[in-house]
Scaffold this motif. Structure first.
Motif, short mmCIF file in Angstrom:
data_model
loop_
_atom_site.label_atom_id
_atom_site.label_comp_id
_atom_site.label_asym_id
_atom_site.label_seq_id
_atom_site.Cartn_x
_atom_site.Cartn_y
_atom_site.Cartn_z
N ARG A 302 9.31 7.57 -12.70
CA ARG A 302 9.31 6.09 -12.69
C ARG A 302 9.42 5.61 -14.11
O ARG A 302 8.93 6.28 -15.03
CB ARG A 302 8.01 5.55 -12.12
N LEU A 303 9.99 4.46 -14.31
CA LEU A 303 10.01 3.88 -15.66
C LEU A 303 8.60 3.42 -15.97
O LEU A 303 8.11 2.45 -15.39
CB LEU A 303 10.93 2.67 -15.72
N GLY A 305 5.58 1.57 -17.78
CA GLY A 305 5.59 0.26 -18.44
C GLY A 305 6.46 -0.74 -17.70
O GLY A 305 6.70 -1.84 -18.18
N PHE A 306 6.92 -0.34 -16.52
CA PHE A 306 7.73 -1.24 -15.69
C PHE A 306 7.07 -1.39 -14.32
O PHE A 306 6.57 -0.41 -13.76
CB PHE A 306 9.14 -0.66 -15.49
N ARG A 309 1.66 -4.34 -9.69
CA ARG A 309 1.24 -4.71 -8.34
C ARG A 309 1.29 -6.21 -8.12
O ARG A 309 1.69 -6.70 -7.05
CB ARG A 309 -0.17 -4.16 -8.10
N LYS A 359 13.76 -5.12 -6.58
CA LYS A 359 12.35 -4.77 -6.41
C LYS A 359 11.44 -5.57 -7.32
O LYS A 359 10.23 -5.35 -7.35
CB LYS A 359 12.14 -3.26 -6.66
N ASN A 364 5.83 -4.49 -18.11
CA ASN A 364 4.44 -4.95 -18.10
C ASN A 364 3.85 -4.81 -19.50
O ASN A 364 4.52 -4.37 -20.43
CB ASN A 364 3.64 -4.22 -17.02
N1 ACO Z 1 10.23 2.67 -11.86
C1 ACO Z 1 11.04 2.84 -10.78
N2 ACO Z 1 10.76 2.37 -9.56
C2 ACO Z 1 9.61 1.71 -9.39
C3 ACO Z 1 8.72 1.48 -10.45
C4 ACO Z 1 9.06 1.99 -11.73
N3 ACO Z 1 8.24 1.83 -12.77
N4 ACO Z 1 7.65 0.79 -10.01
C5 ACO Z 1 7.86 0.58 -8.70
N5 ACO Z 1 9.04 1.13 -8.33
C6 ACO Z 1 9.65 1.06 -6.99
C7 ACO Z 1 8.96 2.03 -6.04
O1 ACO Z 1 9.60 3.28 -6.00
C8 ACO Z 1 9.04 1.29 -4.73
O2 ACO Z 1 10.33 1.51 -4.20
P1 ACO Z 1 10.53 1.55 -2.59
O3 ACO Z 1 10.17 0.19 -2.09
O4 ACO Z 1 12.00 1.86 -2.43
O5 ACO Z 1 9.63 2.62 -2.05
C9 ACO Z 1 8.95 -0.19 -5.11
O6 ACO Z 1 9.41 -0.26 -6.47
C10 ACO Z 1 7.55 -0.75 -5.02
O7 ACO Z 1 6.68 0.14 -5.73
P2 ACO Z 1 5.15 0.36 -5.36
O8 ACO Z 1 4.67 1.61 -6.03
O9 ACO Z 1 4.97 0.25 -3.89
O10 ACO Z 1 4.53 -0.93 -6.03
P3 ACO Z 1 3.04 -1.10 -6.42
O11 ACO Z 1 2.84 -2.56 -6.52
O12 ACO Z 1 2.15 -0.34 -5.51
O13 ACO Z 1 3.00 -0.36 -7.84
C11 ACO Z 1 2.79 0.13 -10.13
C12 ACO Z 1 2.78 -0.97 -9.05
C13 ACO Z 1 1.80 1.24 -9.76
C14 ACO Z 1 2.33 -0.49 -11.45
C15 ACO Z 1 4.22 0.71 -10.25
O14 ACO Z 1 5.14 -0.32 -10.53
C16 ACO Z 1 4.31 1.83 -11.28
O15 ACO Z 1 4.00 2.98 -10.97
N6 ACO Z 1 4.74 1.49 -12.55
C17 ACO Z 1 4.78 2.45 -13.62
C18 ACO Z 1 3.39 2.65 -14.19
C19 ACO Z 1 2.91 1.48 -15.03
O16 ACO Z 1 3.64 0.98 -15.88
N7 ACO Z 1 1.66 1.07 -14.81
C20 ACO Z 1 1.03 0.02 -15.58
C21 ACO Z 1 0.61 -1.09 -14.72
S1 ACO Z 1 -0.01 -2.39 -15.72
C22 ACO Z 1 -1.60 -1.95 -16.08
O17 ACO Z 1 -2.26 -1.19 -15.44
C23 ACO Z 1 -2.13 -2.58 -17.28
#
Ligand code: ACO
Length: 431
Positions: A302-303, A305-306, A309, A359, A364
């Motif tokens: 996953r990317l 920082g992208f 929730r 999506k 972030n």
């Molecule tokens: N790169 C690629 N695809 C992504 C990413 C990403 N960073 N984030 C979400 N998606 C996709 C998922 O694969 C999913 O696809 P699908 O619908 O085809 O299955 C869709 O987008 C929704 O993703 P979910 O994981 O269901 O969304 P959720 O809201 O549960 O997740 C999260 C949010 C955990 C932050 C997620 O975007 C992620 O893992 N990001 C990368 C980690 C990150 O940067 N975290 C920091 C959060 S900010 C903080 O804590 C301060």
């Protein structure tokens, strides 16, 4: 908050229930399902609590669609520009911006509590010298209840207040000690003539062998990172703190639980993961390869920082961070920083890509913060501890709010049991 006369009608099997609808000051209405099981005999199913409000709160508001973050009603952009971390701490803890006298008093109270008990030095020495600073922080903060047992009675508002001040004041000292310990350098005592951020930088970067002068622009950038991370309503670590606290556990134990949760790569660990990813990409020409991997369902990549929730638009903190990254690198004379170049180009390409648009995946807060922290001289292992320092006030404000909320109960989610039905034990020789 107005508990209106509106109700939602729920019909299932042969039952019909009128569920009250609650209207908050900002944000969507919520259907009050507290009587659902008692009156209807059913639960709701909501893994990850994506549609469930676990509490009423007056602290922080996020409009994920607009990309808006408010602390006690004040937009984060205004606070990042005009305020500073300790004033924001006061705001989060007590609900209003302080007067000059209140701020002076608060700053003095925090400053006078920055030292940790001398015996804690020995506690640190029990860790392996290559221990991750987050592992040390979980342990040391949990152990604070043993060092400060006079502020662990959660039923006493005065003890709650003292514990809050102690934690906000000592967390930078503990994080800096964890860092110094990992380097094999002597601990640096806090200095009361420095502001919160400058003091932290000095405790991390000075050595007894030479003078250390804190750069005010770096201190400002540090302060801004603290401010931007100070609270974020009911995120995973804050919910962990609330859930832990709901049993009456002492505040140090609750904050240690929050730190443990924050460590995960999907939460506080994402800034470390984001910087490592940007470095792994390495150059602008390799970006398409990584974009393709992020979109490939068979690839777990996953990317970092992208995505978020709650934010389905630009994270407002990411904008401030991006600007801060430019300022800090400029100040330090770091020109043509390849990582920053990769970050900006990756952001541009991703924002134009249909997958990310569809999506609603935007940068972030973690996307740029790692670049700033690295430029300041922090190793990646310190990124999450710095997040923990910043978020301590949010955890505490939310914990205090929970303790004094008459509607709160011990947290106890239900489950949908999908295991084996009831069956009889089989003796080992018959299996
Ligand atoms: N790169 C690629 N695809 C992504 C990413 C990403 N960073 N984030 C979400 N998606 C996709 C998922 O694969 C999913 O696809 P699908 O619908 O085809 O299955 C869709 O987008 C929704 O993703 P979910 O994981 O269901 O969304 P959720 O809201 O549960 O997740 C999260 C949010 C955990 C932050 C997620 O975007 C992620 O893992 N990001 C990368 C980690 C990150 O940067 N975290 C920091 C959060 S900010 C903080 O804590 C301060």
């Amino acid at each position: 908050m107005s508990d209106s006369d509106k109700t939602a009608e729920l019909e299932f099997n042969d039952t019909s229930l009128g569920l009250p609808i609650l209207s908050p000051t900002l944000g969507p209405d919520a259907i009050d399902i507290r009587r659902l099981y008692a009156d209807g005999g059913v639960f709701t199913y909501d893994p990850g609590f994506t549609s469930t409000a676990s509490c009423k709160s007056t602290i922080t508001y996020i409009d994920g669609l607009k990309g808006e973050l408010l602390y006690r009603g004040y937009p984060i952009e205004q606070l990042a520009e005009k305020s500073h971390y300790l004033e924001v701490c006061y705001l989060l803890l007590y609900g209003e911006l302080p007067t000059a006298a209140e701020l002076e008093d608060f700053e003095a109270r925090i400053t006078r509590h920055t030292m940790v008990h001398e015996q804690m030095n020995y506690f640190f020495r029990g860790f392996r010298r290559d221990a991750h600073p987050m592992a040390i922080m979980v342990g040391v903060v949990g152990a604070m209840s043993a060092f400060y047992p006079d502020s662990t009675d959660v039923t006493d508002p005065r003890q709650r207040e003292i514990a809050s001040i102690r934690m906000i004041a000592k967390m930078p000292t503990i994080a800096a000690m964890a860092y110094k310990y990992s380097l094999g350098q002597p601990f640096v005592y806090p200095r009361n003539d420095l502001d919160y951020a400058s003091n932290f930088l000095r405790m991390c970067f000075s050595v007894p062998a030479e003078d250390y002068e804190v750069n005010p622009i770096l201190a400002r950038a540090m302060d801004r990172i603290f401010t931007l991370h100070a609270d974020h309503e009911q995120n995973a670590s804050t919910s962990t703190v609330r859930l832990s606290g709901s049993s009456g556990a002492n505040p140090f134990a609750c904050i240690a639980a929050g730190i443990a949760c924050l460590w995960g790569p999907a939460h506080g660990g994402a800034n470390q993961a984001a910087l490592e990813m940007l470095k792994e990409i390495g150059s602008v020409d390799r970006i398409p390869e990584y974009i393709a991997r992020a979109k490939d369902k068979s690839d777990p990549f996953r990317l970092m920082g992208f995505g978020h929730r709650v934010y389905k638009n630009f994270d407002p903190r990411a904008r401030v961070m991006k600007q801060s990254a430019d300022e800090v690198l400029d100040l330090l004379g770091i020109e043509n920083n390849e990582t920053l170049k990769v970050a900006k180009e990756l952001e541009r390409i991703a924002l134009e890509d249909e997958y990310f648009q569809e999506k609603k995946l935007f940068p972030n807060v973690d996307f740029y913060s790692g670049i700033i922290l690295e430029a300041m001289g922090f190793p990646t292992s310190m990124f999450t501890p710095i997040f923990a320092v910043s978020r301590t006030v949010g955890w505490i404000a939310q914990w205090k709010e929970m303790i004094s909320d008459p509607e709160q109960k011990i947290g106890r989610p239900r489950q949908l049991y999908i295991g084996a039905p009831k069956r009889d034990y089989v003796d080992v020789e018959n299996r």
